[in-house]
Every structure is written in structure tokens, then in C-alpha cells.
Design an enzyme around this catalytic site. Structure first.
Site, mmCIF file in Angstrom:
data_model
loop_
_atom_site.group_PDB
_atom_site.id
_atom_site.type_symbol
_atom_site.label_atom_id
_atom_site.label_comp_id
_atom_site.label_asym_id
_atom_site.label_seq_id
_atom_site.Cartn_x
_atom_site.Cartn_y
_atom_site.Cartn_z
ATOM 1 N N GLU A 74 1.084 -1.292 0.014
ATOM 2 C CA GLU A 74 0.140 -0.166 -0.124
ATOM 3 C C GLU A 74 0.860 1.462 0.104
ATOM 4 O OE1 GLU A 74 -3.005 0.959 3.189
ATOM 5 O OE2 GLU A 74 -4.345 0.141 1.796
ATOM 6 N N HIS A 124 7.139 -26.210 1.971
ATOM 7 C CA HIS A 124 6.509 -27.178 1.393
ATOM 8 C C HIS A 124 5.483 -26.475 0.778
ATOM 9 C CE1 HIS A 124 8.356 -30.420 3.566
ATOM 10 N NE2 HIS A 124 8.673 -29.597 4.659
ATOM 11 N N LYS A 182 -14.158 1.178 -2.987
ATOM 12 C CA LYS A 182 -15.159 1.455 -2.066
ATOM 13 C C LYS A 182 -16.426 1.909 -2.314
ATOM 14 C CE LYS A 182 -11.704 2.231 1.677
ATOM 15 N NZ LYS A 182 -11.219 3.093 2.828
HETATM 16 O O1 F6P Z 1 -7.398 0.050 2.486
HETATM 17 C C1 F6P Z 1 -7.648 1.303 2.727
HETATM 18 C C2 F6P Z 1 -7.478 1.706 4.071
HETATM 19 O O2 F6P Z 1 -7.902 3.124 4.330
HETATM 20 C C3 F6P Z 1 -6.213 1.436 4.814
HETATM 21 O O3 F6P Z 1 -5.051 2.269 4.591
HETATM 22 C C4 F6P Z 1 -6.594 1.324 6.140
HETATM 23 O O4 F6P Z 1 -5.830 0.662 7.053
HETATM 24 C C5 F6P Z 1 -7.984 0.675 6.111
HETATM 25 O O5 F6P Z 1 -8.525 1.010 4.836
HETATM 26 C C6 F6P Z 1 -9.010 0.978 7.196
HETATM 27 O O6 F6P Z 1 -9.197 2.197 7.451
HETATM 28 P P1 F6P Z 1 -9.991 2.573 8.765
HETATM 29 O O7 F6P Z 1 -9.003 2.462 9.835
HETATM 30 O O8 F6P Z 1 -10.083 4.193 8.618
HETATM 31 O O9 F6P Z 1 -11.149 1.741 8.975
#
Ligand code: F6P
Length: 528
Positions: free
Chosen positions: A347, A378, A490
Site C-alpha cells: 500500500e 512445503h 469502496k
Molecule cells: O485500505 C484502505 C485503508 O484506508 C487502509 O489504509 C486502512 O488501514 C484501512 O483502509 C482501514 O481504514 P480505517 O482504519 O479508517 O477503518
């Protein structure tokens, strides 16, 4: 760093001149190689002798880091300056583990004082639960904790909890749930008594749909278990206290932290409240102190070890063109480290534009895979030994895990590093299977050894990889602290879920997406 810079061009020339120099030849040419390429870093021993580098490579890589301003970046970050340019934020994760006494700057002192105050509150909660002084609504002492979160709000604390299980309070049942799938939470809640359980909701933004959905179901579980005043048993670790309050969490149950602490860098933050409750504030503080040992090493030593490892990643990935990195801890308890480092490294480094928004002209970031020691042997080690592309591997081992098997685990680790590097000749001339049995060797690895898997050493390991990742990013000219790429997915998921729930919506999506949605609806609506 510019890919047109003299340093970069010099490094490419050096690559062309040495790419065909096998590890065998490099060791034969320098009997002192093992000694020259082994380093102490805190309590860790780092051996890079089996990487395809030599003294000139390292000098050229450090020159590239100097040109890219990596040391200046760390000092600027450590001074609380804005280093996350696309989000216009500092990166304050090292402040979480810096002793208050180290803070001389007046402005920064207030940051550290807020962190210290929150840690004291976390420690008070830990103490109350340990002493059976925290009670559920019906008066039962709390003895179970369910930790909810995803990504950086789960992977680091969960990894550390499993790594430090030997330090856990056996009287406190710790459970973890991260995913949207109801089976995840169901398993976490299995067998728990709502009246003696608290829920900790870890979410930096407190608007991650998976976490909010799981949290709502967890509160329903509390209330259906007879807990009428559910909020008294719900806590939150977040940099968005307002969102937590809107969700219904009581002010006094919120443990805030700065929004300038990235999720994948937040192991030392309040998202680890569940970890602290389990292992106790003393062990938790030892972990933070271990992180600070490496933080100080990075600030005090210009040619430091985390930077060297990050530069070797740049060498393997951006110059050798290798696309993967394997992380193999020879420790059952550390088996979740690869998953945490997957997020930390992928990331942070999985970017295609520079900090200025220009398309990158060089490769950045690798696919991180991994599993615990002999299990990995393995599983995917065949490809490490005989694949068409070299996959660098970090082999992580400990002298004292358990009396019975530590030596055998270390023997496996060392044997794998040796075989990967030097291969195996097969003197079965005439055997038709000969081509299948030869191990070419010349496969790079880094060995990281430590005396034990203590809270301090775990903290040192995590900080080593954090600074290694940031060093590589700054050398490549990318921002290690943002993650714009995961935001769109998202939103798209919310829209598709809405279309699936509303058949009258005519989707204008691509034919494949529409076909998949139709296939799902067919099965969803078919009578089981
Ligand atoms: O994967 C995107 C992200 O923003 C990560 O960087 C972060 O750790 C995760 O989602 C959870 O985000 P939050 O802590 O705001 O729930």
C-alpha cells in the site's frame, strides 16, 4: 530521484557490469564477504551477503539515497513536518513510540503530550480489566475483548497479538474480527458471554463500511445477549472521534489519535488497545521502546540498515526488474507478519506517479508473499529454487523460540539461504532427469536473526520494515503515506450493492460486470 540522474545512470552501468556475476563468484572473490555484509541493528542481526550486491553497489545505492534526500526526509518527518504531500499531512507514527522526555520542541511536545495522555488512559483501562474492576452492565467483571477493524486497523495489532501470545494475560479472552463476511464475526463471538465482553471498534476514519457493518452486528449481539446499555461496553480507537460519537460511542470510551498516523504505520497507536489489554502495558511499552531503538538508529546513522534494505529492494525491483518479495519468518507465532508487511509495503510502494504527480519511468513496488518457515518450504519454495525468475526472500529466525525445535528451525533457515544462493550440482551424468534436478542457485536472500521473539524485538522488526519501506519510496520519488487507489473501489462497491438490491435500476456498466451481477441474482433468487 530522477531516472536521468548521474547516480541512476551510474547504477545502471554498474548493473550491466555485474549482473552476470554469480553469488558463487562473489564469495570466491572475497573471503571476507560474509563479514563485510553482516550488520547489527538494535538486537537484530542482518545478513545481506547473499544479495546480488557488492561494496560498489552499496555505495552507489547510498549515493542515490543521498540525492533523493532520504535522510533529510526522515529528519523532516521526525520534526513533524508535512511529508505526506498529496494529503497535506505529516507522518507522526514515530511520535507514538518516542519517550516524552525526548521531546524538546515546544510545538511537538503538545503532540507527544496528547499521545502520552491517551496511552495513560489505555493503560488505566488495561489495569482495570486485569484487576477485574471493569464491569458489564449486569455487574459481571469484563474478561473478554472483541477487536473489530480492517487493514491497518487489524493486521498489525492482530499480528503482534499472535506473535506475543506468550505474553498474553490468560484470564482475558481476546478475539479479532476484520471482514464483512458474517462468519468472521460469528466465529469471533463464539462462546462469549455478552455480559462480560467489551467491543473495541478500531477505525481511523470510523467510516469504513466493513467495520461499521461488523460493529453494528456486534452491538446487536450485545443487546440480544441482554446488555441493555450496550454503549457502556463499546470502545473506539479512531482519529475521527466525531464519527465515533455519532455512531453512539461514549466520549470517555474513545481513544483518539492523530489523522497523520497512517493505518499501516499505526501498530503503536490506540488501534492496538486490544493488544495492550492482552499483553499488558509493560510489554506494550517494551514493544514501543524497541520501535524507538530503530527510529533513533535511522536518525543517528546516515547509512543506516533500514535504508540499506530499502535500497536493496529498489536494486532488486527497479533495476533487476524482479516483481516479488517473499517474507518467511521461521516462527509459528510470527506467521501473520507477511500479511501485515503485505499491506505496509504494497500500500506504500504500489504507486505509479511521483510525489509531483508525474508518471513514474521506473518500476516501483513488489508483490509481497509469505508464510511461516517450514510451511513455506512445503508450499512455494519450489519456485524460489527453480523458477524462471528470482524471488528475493527475507528469512527471519530466532535463537530461542522453544528448546525442542529452535535449532532445527534455524538449521532449515540457514540451509535454505545456502541452497538458494549456491544451488546444487547433480553429478548424475546421463540421468535423463538431470535437467529437472539441477538447482542453479544464485537466488538472493536476506537473513534477519534475533535472540528471541520478545516485545522489544518485535517492535524493532516492525520499525525496520516501516523505515525500509519509506526509504525505498523516497528513493523512488513516491509518497509512501497515501493510498488513493483503494478509495474508488469502496465507492463502486456501494453503487453495485445498490444496483443488486434494486432490480429496477438499469445498469450501464460493462457487459462482464452486468453478466456477473445477473449470475449472482440468478443464484440469489433461485429457491435453495
Ligand atoms: O485500505 C484502505 C485503508 O484506508 C487502509 O489504509 C486502512 O488501514 C484501512 O483502509 C482501514 O481504514 P480505517 O482504519 O479508517 O477503518
Amino acid at each position: 530521484m530522477s531516472s536521468n540522474s548521474d547516480n541512476w545512470q551510474e547504477l545502471l552501468r554498474h548493473y550491466e557490469a555485474t549482473v552476470n556475476l554469480s553469488l558463487h563468484k562473489r564469495f570466491d572473490a572475497d573471503p571476507e564477504r560474509a563479514k563485510k555484509f553482516g550488520f547489527e541493528c538494535g538486537d537484530l542481526w542482518i545478513d545481506i551477503a547473499k544479495q546480488k550486491v557488492d561494496a560498489e553497489t552499496i555505495d552507489l545505492l547510498f549515493a542515490l539515497a543521498e540525492e533523493s534526500g532520504v535522510n533529510d526526509f526522515f529528519h523532516s518527518m521526525s520534526s513533524g513536518n508535512i511529508v505526506n504531500l498529496s494529503e497535506n499531512q505529516p507522518a507522526l507514527h514515530t511520535f507514538l513510540r518516542r519517550p516524552l522526555s525526548h521531546e524538546n520542541n515546544k510545538e511537538l511536545r503538545s503532540v507527544s503530550e496528547n499521545i502520552n495522555e491517551t496511552f495513560n488512559r489505555m493503560s488505566e483501562l488495561e489495569e482495570k480489566i486485569k484487576n477485574k474492576q471493569l464491569f458489564g452492565f449486569s455487574g459481571k467483571p469484563i474478561n473478554s475483548v472483541v477487536n473489530l477493524g480492517i487493514g491497518g486497523s487489524h493486521l498489525g495489532p492482530f499480528m503482534a497479538f499472535e506473535a506475543l501470545r506468550d505474553y498474553a494475560n490468560p484470564e482475558i479472552e481476546m478475539r479479532w474480527s476484520s471482514g464483512l463476511d458474517t462468519a468472521d464475526l460469528d466465529d469471533a463471538l463464539q462462546g462469549l458471554d455478552p455480559e462480560s465482553t467489551i467491543i473495541i471498534i478500531c477505525s481511523k476514519t470510523f467510516n469504513t463500511s466493513e467495520t461499521i457493518s461488523v460493529a453494528s452486528r456486534a452491538l446487536n449481539w450485545l443487546s440480544s445477549g441482554g446488555v441493555s446499555n450496550t454503549v457502556s461496553q463499546v470502545f473506539a480507537a479512531t482519529s475521527s472521534p466525531k464519527n465515533a460519537l455519532s455512531f453512539g460511542v461514549l466520549q470517555e470510551n474513545i481513544f483518539p489519535f492523530s489523522e497523520s498516523i497512517g493505518g499501516r504505520f499505526s501498530l503503536a497507536s490506540p488501534v492496538a488497545l486490544g493488544l495492550m489489554i492482552s499483553i499488558g502495558s509493560k510489554s506494550f511499552k517494551e514493544m514501543l521502546n524497541g520501535m524507538d531503538v530503530i527510529d533513533q538508529h535511522v536518525l543517528e546513522v546516515p547509512r543506516n540498515i533500514p535504508m540499506l534494505l530499502g535500497l536493496i529492494d529498489v536494486w532488486n525491483n527497479s533495476i533487476f526488474g524482479i516483481n516479488s518479495l517473499a517474507i518467511v519468518p521461521y516462527s509459528y507465532r510470527l506467521r501473520y507478519l507477511p500479511a501485515h508487511l503485505q499491506q505496509l509495503m504494497m500500500e506504500s510502494l504500489g504507486k505509479s506517479v511521483s510525489t509531483e504527480g508525474e508518471p513514474l519511468k521506473i518500476k516501483s513496488g513488489v508483490a509481497v508473499l509469505g508464510a511461516s518457515g517450514t510451511d513455506a518450504q512445503h508450499s512455494f519454495f519450489q519456485m524460489l529454487h527453480q523458477g524462471t525468475e528470482a524471488i528475493p526472500v527475507d528469512l527471519i529466525g530466532f535463537a530461542h523460540l522453544s528448546d525442542e525445535t529452535s535449532q532445527e528451525l534455524i538449521a532449515n533457515l540457514i540451509a535454505q539461504a545456502e541452497t538458494l544462493a549456491f544451488g546444487q550440482d547433480v553429478d548424475e551424468i546421463g540421468n535423463p532427469l538431470l535437467p529437472h534436478k539441477i538447482l542453479s542457485g544464485d537466488k538472493p536472500s536476506t537473513v534477519i536473526l534475533a535472540p528471541s521473539l520478545s516485545p522489544s524485538i518485535l517492535g524493532q522488526l516492525v520499525a525496520l520494515y516501516e523505515h525500509r519501506t519509506v526509504s525505498a519510496a523516497v528513493t523512488l520519488g513516491i509518497n509512501p503515506f497515501d493510498q488513493w487507489g483503494v478509495e474508488f473501489g469502496k465507492q463502486s462497491a456501494i453503487e453495485i450493492a445498490n444496483e443488486l438490491a434494486t432490480p429496477e435500476i438499469v445498469s450501464n456498466r460493462d457487459s462482464s460486470t452486468k453478466a456477473l451481477m445477473a449470475r449472482y441474482r440468478h443464484w440469489r433468487d433461485a429457491t435453495p
